[in-house]
Design a protein around this motif. Structure first.
Motif, mmCIF file in Angstrom:
data_model
loop_
_atom_site.group_PDB
_atom_site.id
_atom_site.type_symbol
_atom_site.label_atom_id
_atom_site.label_comp_id
_atom_site.label_asym_id
_atom_site.label_seq_id
_atom_site.Cartn_x
_atom_site.Cartn_y
_atom_site.Cartn_z
ATOM 1 N N THR A 117 0.324 13.050 0.951
ATOM 2 C CA THR A 117 0.354 13.745 -0.347
ATOM 3 C C THR A 117 -0.546 13.048 -1.368
ATOM 4 O OG1 THR A 117 2.635 14.363 0.115
ATOM 5 C CG2 THR A 117 1.907 14.625 -2.145
ATOM 6 N N SER A 118 -0.487 11.703 -1.400
ATOM 7 C CA SER A 118 -1.262 10.983 -2.418
ATOM 8 C C SER A 118 -2.754 11.172 -2.212
ATOM 9 C CB SER A 118 -0.889 9.492 -2.419
ATOM 10 O OG SER A 118 -1.105 8.942 -1.139
ATOM 11 N N SER A 119 -3.183 11.441 -0.964
ATOM 12 C CA SER A 119 -4.623 11.634 -0.724
ATOM 13 C C SER A 119 -5.133 12.835 -1.503
ATOM 14 C CB SER A 119 -4.894 11.817 0.772
ATOM 15 O OG SER A 119 -4.533 13.130 1.195
ATOM 16 N N HIS A 123 -8.581 6.573 -1.788
ATOM 17 C CA HIS A 123 -7.479 6.713 -0.827
ATOM 18 C C HIS A 123 -7.908 6.220 0.547
ATOM 19 C CE1 HIS A 123 -4.265 8.663 1.552
ATOM 20 N NE2 HIS A 123 -3.555 8.491 0.461
ATOM 21 N N ASN A 124 -9.159 6.524 0.908
ATOM 22 C CA ASN A 124 -9.656 6.061 2.209
ATOM 23 C C ASN A 124 -9.639 4.541 2.284
ATOM 24 O OD1 ASN A 124 -10.037 8.634 3.125
ATOM 25 N ND2 ASN A 124 -12.269 8.582 3.135
ATOM 26 N N GLN A 125 -10.033 3.912 1.183
ATOM 27 C CA GLN A 125 -10.055 2.445 1.157
ATOM 28 C C GLN A 125 -8.642 1.891 1.407
ATOM 29 O OE1 GLN A 125 -12.540 0.378 1.225
ATOM 30 N NE2 GLN A 125 -11.135 -1.377 1.163
ATOM 31 N N LEU A 126 -7.657 2.485 0.732
ATOM 32 C CA LEU A 126 -6.268 2.026 0.905
ATOM 33 C C LEU A 126 -5.789 2.283 2.338
ATOM 34 C CD1 LEU A 126 -4.797 3.327 -2.474
ATOM 35 C CD2 LEU A 126 -4.952 0.928 -1.774
ATOM 36 N N ILE A 160 0.855 -1.207 0.000
ATOM 37 C CA ILE A 160 0.000 0.000 0.000
ATOM 38 C C ILE A 160 0.883 1.247 0.000
ATOM 39 C CG2 ILE A 160 -1.795 1.274 1.254
ATOM 40 C CD1 ILE A 160 -2.739 -1.483 2.315
ATOM 41 N N LEU A 161 1.953 1.202 0.792
ATOM 42 C CA LEU A 161 2.866 2.360 0.816
ATOM 43 C C LEU A 161 3.509 2.571 -0.552
ATOM 44 C CD1 LEU A 161 4.562 1.874 4.320
ATOM 45 C CD2 LEU A 161 2.859 3.594 3.688
ATOM 46 N N ASP A 162 3.839 1.447 -1.225
ATOM 47 C CA ASP A 162 4.404 1.567 -2.583
ATOM 48 C C ASP A 162 3.407 2.224 -3.525
ATOM 49 O OD1 ASP A 162 6.769 0.491 -1.828
ATOM 50 O OD2 ASP A 162 6.372 -1.522 -2.593
ATOM 51 N N LYS A 163 2.151 1.884 -3.334
ATOM 52 C CA LYS A 163 1.094 2.463 -4.176
ATOM 53 C C LYS A 163 1.031 3.980 -3.961
ATOM 54 C CE LYS A 163 -2.674 -0.182 -5.798
ATOM 55 N NZ LYS A 163 -3.659 -1.173 -5.530
ATOM 56 N N PHE A 164 1.078 4.382 -2.692
ATOM 57 C CA PHE A 164 1.045 5.824 -2.380
ATOM 58 C C PHE A 164 2.241 6.522 -3.039
ATOM 59 C CE2 PHE A 164 -1.355 4.932 1.850
ATOM 60 C CZ PHE A 164 -2.562 4.988 1.187
ATOM 61 N N LYS A 165 3.368 5.836 -2.994
ATOM 62 C CA LYS A 165 4.583 6.416 -3.588
ATOM 63 C C LYS A 165 4.414 6.557 -5.108
ATOM 64 C CE LYS A 165 8.340 5.314 -1.337
ATOM 65 N NZ LYS A 165 9.433 4.477 -0.851
ATOM 66 N N GLU A 166 3.817 5.533 -5.714
ATOM 67 C CA GLU A 166 3.587 5.594 -7.178
ATOM 68 C C GLU A 166 2.696 6.780 -7.536
ATOM 69 O OE1 GLU A 166 2.018 1.895 -8.756
ATOM 70 O OE2 GLU A 166 3.631 0.834 -7.673
ATOM 71 N N PHE A 167 1.657 6.998 -6.726
ATOM 72 C CA PHE A 167 0.768 8.139 -7.001
ATOM 73 C C PHE A 167 1.550 9.452 -6.940
ATOM 74 C CE2 PHE A 167 -2.808 5.365 -5.247
ATOM 75 C CZ PHE A 167 -3.332 5.090 -6.506
#
Lengths: 383, 263
Positions: free
Chosen positions: A198-200, A208-211, A4-11
């Motif tokens: 930031t990704s939110s 984003h809430n779901q993640l 999930i953190l990787d996903k936030f980073k990708e965003f």
């Protein structure tokens, strides 16, 4: 959790890809770019618009320099550079709260040179007390009616309340994640925390809430080794996300960052908007109750019994005490005049209270990381 | 073997020169200074080897080595790396036990350090992003003026007319020097203006650590050998400036002192 953190980073690395995808999925969807800080995203959300926050980029500024004075801050110059490079072509509009004169002037240049279908600058009084409240509520009403005429749809009270609920849940979960970081230092790095927040501001909030929900449900199972580093809070009035490499450098050199006041951190999720009652009044309360910020004044600042009174210093010292931190790292964005003025008061207070602090002047894309490393290491050696 | 296991070494790899100091119970045994160049491990081996040879010691005699300076991490045989700020303060405290204010002007770095009476760093400030106010500034200026950098200070003292040179950028200052030469300005006056420029930079740096009102300045680093800078800082700050006998090796000395604690 890592996934999930990787996903936030990708965003964060591809900040507008998801917004473009969302817009293209259905006809007539609109995306509005928000200039940091404090724009009431909930109202855009209630209008069915996707708000995305514009942070400029880490790229070298090759076009923006010619349009703005080079003593404008990096966030402003980089955002203008991104505009000129066509990175914001997908946007239907731009919206901002007047946080400082640099933002105000660059937006005026933007509107004159590159007009967008929707352009809204919201004025927030510098002096926040009840005498200015009617002006603040009138500004909120002006935003709502401007958006209604732009989208052709009425923004109902129910829709705003629903949006407030979604954003409150987001803020609540971020606060919870930060509480966990404070209690279990090292469980999430400062750069991951920044990417999470930031990704939110870049993707639909419901997604984003779901993640975030998933992340929080898994975090209890994450083991963290005992953190031997000095606990620190990190503050700074950056309008953009602090550099990931800088935060990692600080944490790798023996400091564990357990709390912050970034707009891509604590400052963003500190205060909720009341979901009940009149939404306009709720937003007015939200601005009145915002945590101390160098871009506006509380009535307390004008009380006159002390020239040196700084609510911001109080706030940061409280943050330090709450986390039992050993000191404060202060990031000073180059050419940020509101923070420069506040810094004088802050520094005096920290010295009076004997609180160790390290102030680093930073500007993205400039300066040597090795020089920063030496400063951080030397600071650690003094602790 | 000498020193019954108490011999320590400090190695300071600066941007311009690399320094080694061998320290024993009874003080400095030997030291060596040479240009850093591009091969840091080789430069450190050479300064350490030379210091060992001077003191008639071998590598095995050294109980601990602390490396410092910008190249500190590239020394394979050091026991620990410590920043030049902490090492410099330790070195100054050893030489001047009552000092609370240090200014170190190195090749590309200048720093002001405020410390307590125990030699612990309380606050420090370094030049940001730019080599104006460092040895490099004087080096570039001396090259442009065709004056030996060692002589630049003395040259400036012979100035008769006051002129001003920008203190914002080394490279721009160089173009300014060229224009002044073209206008037939005396090199003594240019040299004096350059020193004024570096002096005001350093003065700003000193103020940013909020020194005690009457604290004397201990000036270290290669530039401390420049008599004009010493006089200038005394005039600008109104403080007494003290220069150690060998200002260039103070940080390496501090590293050697701290190496005693490591072991």
């Amino acid at each position: 959790m890592e996934k999930i953190l990787d996903k936030f980073k990708e965003f964060c690395m591809q900040p507008y890809d998801r917004a473009v995808e969302w817009k293209d999925a259905e006809p007539n969807r609109k995306v509005i770019g928000c200039i940091p800080m404090y724009f009431p995203e909930e109202i855009l959300h209630a209008a069915g618009v996707l708000p995305v926050t514009l942070y400029g980029s880490d790229e070298p500024i090759t076009m923006g320099e010619h349009h703005l004075m080079n003593n404008a801050c990096h966030q402003v110059r980089s955002t203008f550079d991104s505009l000129l490079k066509g990175k914001y072509d997908f946007l239907d509009g731009v919206a901002a709260l007047h946080v400082c004169d640099q933002v105000r002037f660059f937006l005026e240049v933007w509107q004159l040179d590159h007009p967008f279908p929707f352009f809204h600058e919201m004025w927030r009084p510098y002096r926040l007390d009840n005498t200015n409240r009617p002006f603040l509520t009138s500004e909120l009403k002006r935003l709502i009616s401007h958006l209604e005429s732009f989208t052709g749809t009425e923004i109902t009270i129910e829709a705003i309340r629903n949006s407030i609920g979604i954003y409150n849940e987001s803020r609540y979960m971020m606060r919870k994640l930060n509480d966990i970081r404070r209690e279990r230092p090292g469980i999430i790095s400062a750069s991951d925390m920044v990417c999470t927040v930031t990704s939110s501001m870049l993707i639909p909030r419901e997604e984003h809430n779901q993640l975030l929900r998933e992340l929080l449900s898994r975090i209890d199972n994450v083991l963290t080794p005992e953190d031997q580093r000095f606990k620190m809070v990190i503050i700074g009035h950056l309008c953009d996300a602090p550099d990931e490499g800088l935060l990692n450098l600080i944490e790798n050199e023996g400091l564990s960052l357990i709390d912050d006041d970034f707009i891509t951190g604590g400052r963003y999720y500190a205060v909720d908007v009341n979901p009940d009652g009149d939404p306009i009044e709720s937003f007015a309360d939200y601005y009145m109750n915002m945590i101390p910020c160098t871009t506006y004044h509380y009535v307390d600042c004008w009380r006159g019994d002390s020239d040196k009174y700084s609510p911001y210093a109080d706030y940061t010292i409280d943050m330090l005490k709450k986390g039992q931190a050993a000191g404060i790292v202060i990031l000073r964005a180059m050419y940020c005049d509101p923070f420069d003025m506040e810094f004088v008061l802050l520094r005096e207070r920290l010295k009076e209270e004997n609180i160790p602090f390290l102030a680093l002047f930073i500007e993205k894309g400039s300066g040597s990381m090795e020089a920063v490393r030496t400063r951080v290491q030397a600071f650690v050696e003094t602790l | 073997m000498r020193g019954d296991g108490m011999i320590t070494a400090g190695i300071d790899v600066g941007s311009t020169t690399t320094k080694a100091v061998l320290l024993g119970k009874d003080g400095i045994y030997s030291y060596s200074v040479q240009a850093t160049g591009i091969d840091i491990p080789e430069a450190t081996e050479q300064v350490l080897g030379e210091s060992l040879a001077q003191a008639n010691l071998s590598f095995e005699d050294i109980a601990g080595i602390v490396s410092t300076g910008y190249g500190r991490i590239s020394i394979p045989f050091s026991s620990q790396t410590i920043t030049e700020i902490t090492c410099n303060a330790a070195g100054v405290h050893h030489l001047f036990p009552n000092a609370t204010l240090v200014v170190d002007i190195g090749g590309q770095d200048s720093k002001a350090i405020k410390m307590d009476k125990k030699g612990r760093v309380r606050q420090f400030a370094m030049n940001d992003k730019c080599a104006a106010g460092t040895g490099k500034f004087l080096e570039v200026a001396a090259q442009t003026l065709r004056v030996d950098v060692e002589e630049l200070g003395k040259t400036s003292l012979e100035s008769k007319n006051k002129i001003t040179i920008s203190n914002t950028c080394t490279v721009f200052a160089q173009s300014e020097i060229v224009s002044l030469i073209a206008r037939k300005t005396e090199k003594e006056d240019i040299a004096a203006a350059l020193h004024e420029s570096i002096g005001s930079r350093i003065y700003g740096l000193i103020n940013s650590v909020y020194p005690e009102p009457k604290a004397e300045i201990v000036l270290t680093g290669g530039v401390a050998r420049n008599i004009a800078i010493v006089k200038l800082l005394e005039r600008m700050t109104g403080r007494m400036v003290m220069v150690p006998e060998n200002p260039q090796i103070v940080t390496a000395l501090g590293a050697a002192i701290l190496a005693r604690k490591v072991n």
